[in-house]
Design a protein around this motif. Structure first.
Motif, short mmCIF file in Angstrom:
data_model
loop_
_atom_site.label_atom_id
_atom_site.label_comp_id
_atom_site.label_asym_id
_atom_site.label_seq_id
_atom_site.Cartn_x
_atom_site.Cartn_y
_atom_site.Cartn_z
N ALA A 42 -32.86 -26.20 21.17
CA ALA A 42 -33.27 -24.84 20.55
C ALA A 42 -34.15 -23.93 19.08
N PHE A 43 -33.88 -24.91 18.44
CA PHE A 43 -34.71 -25.10 17.17
C PHE A 43 -36.24 -26.55 17.48
N ASN A 44 -36.29 -26.91 18.17
CA ASN A 44 -37.67 -27.83 18.09
C ASN A 44 -38.56 -26.61 19.38
N THR A 45 -37.65 -26.20 20.43
CA THR A 45 -38.81 -25.15 21.09
C THR A 45 -38.73 -24.14 20.62
N PHE A 46 -38.43 -23.98 19.71
CA PHE A 46 -38.62 -22.15 19.18
C PHE A 46 -39.56 -22.95 17.58
N LYS A 47 -39.75 -24.24 17.28
CA LYS A 47 -40.97 -23.85 16.30
C LYS A 47 -42.68 -24.89 17.47
N ASN A 48 -42.23 -25.06 18.43
CA ASN A 48 -42.80 -25.58 19.52
C ASN A 48 -43.03 -23.92 19.59
N GLN A 49 -42.79 -23.72 19.81
CA GLN A 49 -43.69 -21.64 20.68
C GLN A 49 -43.68 -21.83 19.46
N ASN A 50 -43.88 -21.48 18.48
CA ASN A 50 -44.21 -20.74 16.90
C ASN A 50 -45.49 -21.62 16.51
N ARG A 51 -45.34 -22.73 16.81
CA ARG A 51 -46.44 -23.24 16.11
C ARG A 51 -46.32 -23.53 14.52
N ARG A 113 -51.08 -9.40 4.25
CA ARG A 113 -49.58 -9.23 3.82
C ARG A 113 -49.68 -7.97 5.50
N ALA A 114 -50.46 -7.58 6.31
CA ALA A 114 -50.24 -6.91 7.76
C ALA A 114 -50.06 -8.16 9.14
N LEU A 115 -50.06 -9.75 8.51
CA LEU A 115 -50.62 -10.42 9.49
C LEU A 115 -48.76 -11.42 9.13
N LEU A 116 -48.38 -11.07 8.62
CA LEU A 116 -47.50 -11.33 7.67
C LEU A 116 -46.04 -10.23 8.68
N VAL A 117 -47.02 -9.66 9.13
CA VAL A 117 -44.87 -8.76 9.65
C VAL A 117 -45.96 -8.31 10.88
N ASN A 118 -46.57 -8.40 11.27
CA ASN A 118 -47.37 -8.01 12.50
C ASN A 118 -46.94 -8.55 13.60
N PRO A 119 -46.43 -8.30 14.40
CA PRO A 119 -45.93 -8.89 15.92
C PRO A 119 -47.26 -9.26 16.42
N GLU A 120 -47.95 -8.76 16.59
CA GLU A 120 -49.77 -9.35 16.55
C GLU A 120 -49.78 -10.27 16.48
N GLY A 121 -49.99 -10.83 14.93
CA GLY A 121 -49.93 -11.20 14.17
C GLY A 121 -49.25 -13.01 13.90
N LYS A 122 -49.14 -13.40 12.60
CA LYS A 122 -47.90 -14.18 11.91
C LYS A 122 -46.92 -14.25 12.28
N ASP A 123 -46.37 -12.52 12.12
CA ASP A 123 -44.92 -12.40 12.91
C ASP A 123 -43.72 -12.82 11.82
N LEU A 124 -43.98 -13.86 10.52
CA LEU A 124 -43.33 -14.37 9.86
C LEU A 124 -41.84 -13.54 9.51
N ASN A 125 -42.10 -12.55 9.23
CA ASN A 125 -40.53 -12.14 9.06
C ASN A 125 -39.77 -12.40 9.98
N ARG A 126 -39.91 -11.91 11.26
CA ARG A 126 -38.82 -12.88 12.62
C ARG A 126 -39.18 -14.16 12.61
N ILE A 127 -39.72 -14.69 12.40
CA ILE A 127 -39.79 -16.46 12.88
C ILE A 127 -38.77 -16.54 11.48
N VAL A 128 -38.99 -16.37 10.29
CA VAL A 128 -38.24 -16.81 9.21
C VAL A 128 -36.15 -16.83 10.07
N ALA A 129 -36.52 -15.53 10.10
CA ALA A 129 -35.65 -15.25 10.36
C ALA A 129 -34.61 -16.25 11.92
#
Length: 211
Positions: A42-51, A113-129
């Motif tokens: 599950a962890f590896n699949t998640f990383k592959n999907q989000n690159r 900053r917008a890319l970090l939290v924007n679902p259409e951008g990097k969305d790193l907050n969700r990815i990190v969580a």
């Protein structure tokens, strides 16, 4: 025969208990391995999907990059303020050049900053969580597997020790035959009492006759 059967029964029960405990320990190891495999997949699949190889490091890197841009922006604003004090006309090339740099840098910081939290951008907050949750599950599964293997090894050692263990029942008290001497002892006791009473009666009658 009863002692032998009892010893065989108790030894068989002990061996069955040990075997059951060993089977349970090995089953727990298998379950822990399946849990770890599932968590890792599950962890590896998640990383592959989000690159993302390491979402936490990516978020930290993005945060450091924004911090460096903000630091540069502060320096440019200080320079801009200094130039505006030097030139009364703020449209001069020297002032306009720095002002354009400040505006461009501010726009770039806002976009990052917008890319970090924007679902259409990097969305790193969700990815990190989500990545942290999956990574924690994988760590817990790893620890569970280690504990299960240790418990299985300990159970295996105890089982090997108990294979040589035999229960030996204490020597029982063998019952004795029924005592039959109470009859003649009772008869002799009764006869003795009668003789004593007869002697006392005879003695008493002899004294009376003499008088």
């Amino acid at each position: 025969m009863l002692l032998q059967e009892a010893e065989m029964f108790m030894n068989r029960v002990n061996q069955n208990i040990s075997a059951t405990q060993q089977t349970f320990a090995e089953t727990e190891v298998q379950r822990a391995r399946e849990r770890l495999d599932k968590a890792s997949l599950a962890f590896n699949t998640f990383k592959n999907q989000n690159r993302e190889i390491n979402p936490s490091q990516s978020a930290a890197g993005a945060s450091d990059y924004i911090t460096s841009l903000e630091s540069k922006l502060v320096s440019l604003k200080v320079e801009e303020a200094s130039l505006k004090r030097q030139f009364k006309d703020h449209s001069t090339p020297e002032v306009a050049y720095v002002t354009d740099q400040v505006d461009e840098l501010q726009r770039q910081i806002n976009e990052e900053r917008a890319l970090l939290v924007n679902p259409e951008g990097k969305d790193l907050n969700r990815i990190v969580a989500e990545g942290s949750k999956l990574e924690t599950e994988m760590m817990l599964a790893t620890e569970a597997l280690k504990s299960s293997i240790t418990a299985a090894d300990n159970s295996r050692q105890r089982t090997q020790q108990q294979v040589k263990f035999l229960v030996r029942l204490a020597d029982p008290e063998v019952p004795q035959l029924q005592a039959m001497d109470w009859r003649w002892k009772g008869f002799l006791g009764t006869l003795g009492v009668l003789i004593v009473l007869w002697g006392i009666g005879t003695f008493a009658l002899g004294i009376v006759d003499r008088r």
